[in-house]
Design an enzyme around this catalytic site. Structure first.
Site, short mmCIF file in Angstrom:
data_model
loop_
_atom_site.label_atom_id
_atom_site.label_comp_id
_atom_site.label_asym_id
_atom_site.label_seq_id
_atom_site.Cartn_x
_atom_site.Cartn_y
_atom_site.Cartn_z
N ARG A 103 12.23 -6.17 4.20
CA ARG A 103 12.25 -4.01 4.24
C ARG A 103 13.16 -3.84 5.12
O ARG A 103 13.15 -4.02 5.84
CB ARG A 103 10.71 -3.81 4.35
CG ARG A 103 10.28 -2.66 4.67
CD ARG A 103 9.00 -2.16 4.50
NE ARG A 103 8.08 -2.77 6.03
CZ ARG A 103 7.21 -2.10 6.41
NH1 ARG A 103 6.26 -1.78 5.19
NH2 ARG A 103 6.67 -2.15 7.22
N LYS A 149 0.66 -0.88 -0.63
CA LYS A 149 -0.28 -0.20 0.39
C LYS A 149 0.71 1.41 0.24
O LYS A 149 0.43 1.91 -0.50
CB LYS A 149 -1.13 0.07 1.79
CG LYS A 149 -1.80 -1.21 1.43
CD LYS A 149 -2.33 -1.39 2.69
CE LYS A 149 -1.79 -0.94 4.06
NZ LYS A 149 -1.14 -2.17 4.54
N ARG A 151 0.44 -8.97 13.50
CA ARG A 151 0.36 -7.94 12.77
C ARG A 151 -1.14 -8.41 11.90
O ARG A 151 -1.76 -8.15 11.58
CB ARG A 151 1.18 -7.19 11.61
CG ARG A 151 1.93 -5.82 13.11
CD ARG A 151 3.33 -5.49 12.81
NE ARG A 151 2.75 -5.12 10.97
CZ ARG A 151 3.78 -4.76 10.10
NH1 ARG A 151 5.22 -4.85 10.46
NH2 ARG A 151 4.19 -3.73 9.05
N ARG A 193 12.27 -1.46 10.34
CA ARG A 193 11.16 -1.20 11.40
C ARG A 193 11.55 -2.13 12.42
O ARG A 193 11.41 -3.29 12.16
CB ARG A 193 10.21 -0.86 11.10
CG ARG A 193 9.83 0.65 10.16
CD ARG A 193 8.35 0.06 9.47
NE ARG A 193 7.10 -0.54 9.96
CZ ARG A 193 6.15 -0.39 9.19
NH1 ARG A 193 6.08 0.47 7.68
NH2 ARG A 193 5.07 -0.93 9.94
P1 AP5 Z 1 5.11 -1.29 1.83
O1 AP5 Z 1 4.71 -0.92 0.39
O2 AP5 Z 1 5.89 -0.90 2.55
O3 AP5 Z 1 3.29 -2.49 2.45
P2 AP5 Z 1 2.37 -1.52 3.48
O4 AP5 Z 1 1.16 -2.25 2.53
O5 AP5 Z 1 2.75 -0.62 3.02
O6 AP5 Z 1 2.70 -2.34 4.50
P3 AP5 Z 1 2.93 -1.84 5.89
O7 AP5 Z 1 3.87 -2.83 6.66
O8 AP5 Z 1 3.42 -0.32 6.36
O9 AP5 Z 1 1.44 -1.82 6.46
P4 AP5 Z 1 1.05 -2.11 7.69
O10 AP5 Z 1 -0.68 -1.74 7.59
O11 AP5 Z 1 1.24 -3.25 9.04
O12 AP5 Z 1 1.41 -0.62 8.91
P5 AP5 Z 1 1.68 0.49 9.33
O13 AP5 Z 1 2.46 1.95 9.17
O14 AP5 Z 1 -0.31 1.19 8.47
O15 AP5 Z 1 5.93 -2.83 1.20
C1 AP5 Z 1 6.21 -3.88 2.16
C2 AP5 Z 1 7.60 -4.42 2.02
O16 AP5 Z 1 7.34 -5.04 0.76
C3 AP5 Z 1 8.91 -3.18 1.12
O17 AP5 Z 1 9.99 -3.52 2.01
C4 AP5 Z 1 8.20 -3.33 -0.23
O18 AP5 Z 1 9.84 -2.70 -1.17
C5 AP5 Z 1 8.17 -4.68 -0.49
N1 AP5 Z 1 7.84 -4.26 -1.83
C6 AP5 Z 1 6.29 -3.74 -2.18
N2 AP5 Z 1 5.44 -3.49 -2.77
C7 AP5 Z 1 6.51 -5.04 -4.11
C8 AP5 Z 1 5.91 -5.86 -4.97
N3 AP5 Z 1 5.06 -5.27 -5.85
N4 AP5 Z 1 6.92 -7.05 -4.74
C9 AP5 Z 1 7.75 -7.13 -4.35
N5 AP5 Z 1 8.50 -6.26 -2.41
C10 AP5 Z 1 7.35 -5.49 -2.71
O19 AP5 Z 1 0.99 0.29 10.81
C11 AP5 Z 1 1.26 0.17 11.49
C12 AP5 Z 1 1.47 0.59 12.93
O20 AP5 Z 1 0.52 1.36 12.96
C13 AP5 Z 1 0.18 -0.65 13.36
O21 AP5 Z 1 0.53 -2.14 13.15
C14 AP5 Z 1 -0.58 -0.56 14.21
O22 AP5 Z 1 -0.36 -0.47 15.43
C15 AP5 Z 1 -0.78 1.30 13.68
N6 AP5 Z 1 -1.60 1.84 13.15
C16 AP5 Z 1 -1.57 2.31 11.83
N7 AP5 Z 1 -2.57 2.12 11.04
C17 AP5 Z 1 -3.49 2.37 12.36
C18 AP5 Z 1 -5.40 2.71 12.22
N8 AP5 Z 1 -5.43 2.86 11.39
N9 AP5 Z 1 -5.33 1.45 13.30
C19 AP5 Z 1 -4.93 1.82 14.90
N10 AP5 Z 1 -4.22 1.19 14.22
C20 AP5 Z 1 -3.07 1.75 13.49
#
Ligand code: AP5
Length: 211
Positions: A125, A14, A169, A158
């Site tokens: 990552r 995402k 997660r 991270r």
């Molecule tokens: P990446 O693009 O970073 O993936 P992502 O979907 O953004 O994953 P996140 O881990 O950032 O999502 P998340 O939802 O767990 O974390 P968030 O920061 O929102 O890609 C991942 C990896 O794959 C990278 O290495 C990239 O290079 C690689 N990649 C990408 N595309 C690729 C492809 N096509 N092919 C191969 N490789 C690829 O949340 C973190 C924490 O914050 C949560 O756990 C929670 O505690 C809190 N939080 C955040 N939002 C909320 C909410 N709304 N409500 C409550 N708690 C929340």
């Protein structure tokens, strides 16, 4: 404000896709994860409350997140095209977003990737400690190991990308996901994307959906 919601499990790409759309097509990219990590680093009141939840891979309580995103959305120009990355994550958050007077969700795009690949993506990552760009040790390596292509910052892992926290997660995601999918399907805003493809192929699919 026209708003696109990106749904999907941790590691489904995402953030990678939202950043490209922001750089190339002028979308405003809002990631609640990035906001929380900044707040934790700066030790703001939100950051202090959120720290433990984020470190364990649990969801931060709805009240804190809704307040965080609402104040951010209210400061963005009405004509902006906004991508919400990682919000909403619960039906209560989706309802709060729909109740907001500043924004209207036009599409909810759901990224799907098999779970074994998500674990590989997340544990491999590396993110830039300066600009936040994401790389992968194998799938999307930087030009020089450990150095960000964009700003030459240091690449780090991270805290919540250890395999133990990643598994939690994914479990948390599974517990909330069906409710959210039902919510957006019922509102006829739901579009699915196969996110187990190359970054460029996913980007092309998204452009057909969003532009
Ligand atoms: P990446 O693009 O970073 O993936 P992502 O979907 O953004 O994953 P996140 O881990 O950032 O999502 P998340 O939802 O767990 O974390 P968030 O920061 O929102 O890609 C991942 C990896 O794959 C990278 O290495 C990239 O290079 C690689 N990649 C990408 N595309 C690729 C492809 N096509 N092919 C191969 N490789 C690829 O949340 C973190 C924490 O914050 C949560 O756990 C929670 O505690 C809190 N939080 C955040 N939002 C909320 C909410 N709304 N409500 C409550 N708690 C929340």
């Amino acid at each position: 404000m026209g708003t696109i919601v990106f749904l999907g499990p941790p590691g489904s790409g995402k953030g990678t896709q939202a950043k490209l759309l922001a750089d190339r097509y002028g979308f405003v990219h809002l990631s609640t994860g990035d906001m929380l990590r900044r707040a934790i680093k700066d030790q703001t009141p939100v950051g202090v409350k959120a720290k433990g939840f984020v470190e364990r891979g649990d969801l931060v309580p709805d009240g804190i997140i809704i307040e965080l995103i609402s104040s951010c959305l209210s400061s963005i120009a009405r004509q902006s095209k906004v991508i919400l990355d990682g919000f909403p994550r619960t039906v209560a958050q989706a309802e709060a977003l729909d109740g907001s007077s500043t924004t209207e969700v036009s599409k909810a795009v759901n990224f799907t990737v098999p779970e074994d690949i998500l674990i590989e993506r997340l544990t491999g990552r590396r993110v830039c400690s300066k600009c936040g760009d994401s790389f992968h040790l194998v799938f999307i390596p930087p030009k020089s190991p450990g150095v960000c292509d964009r700003c030459h910052g240091n690449l780090v892992q991270r805290n919540d990308d250890s395999e133990r926290v990643v598994r939690n997660r994914l479990e948390v995601f599974r517990s909330q996901n069906q409710g959210l999918l039902d919510y957006y399907s019922n509102h006829r805003k739901f579009v699915g994307v196969d996110a187990n493809q190359s970054v460029d192929s996913i980007q092309s699919e998204l452009l057909k959906i969003l532009l």
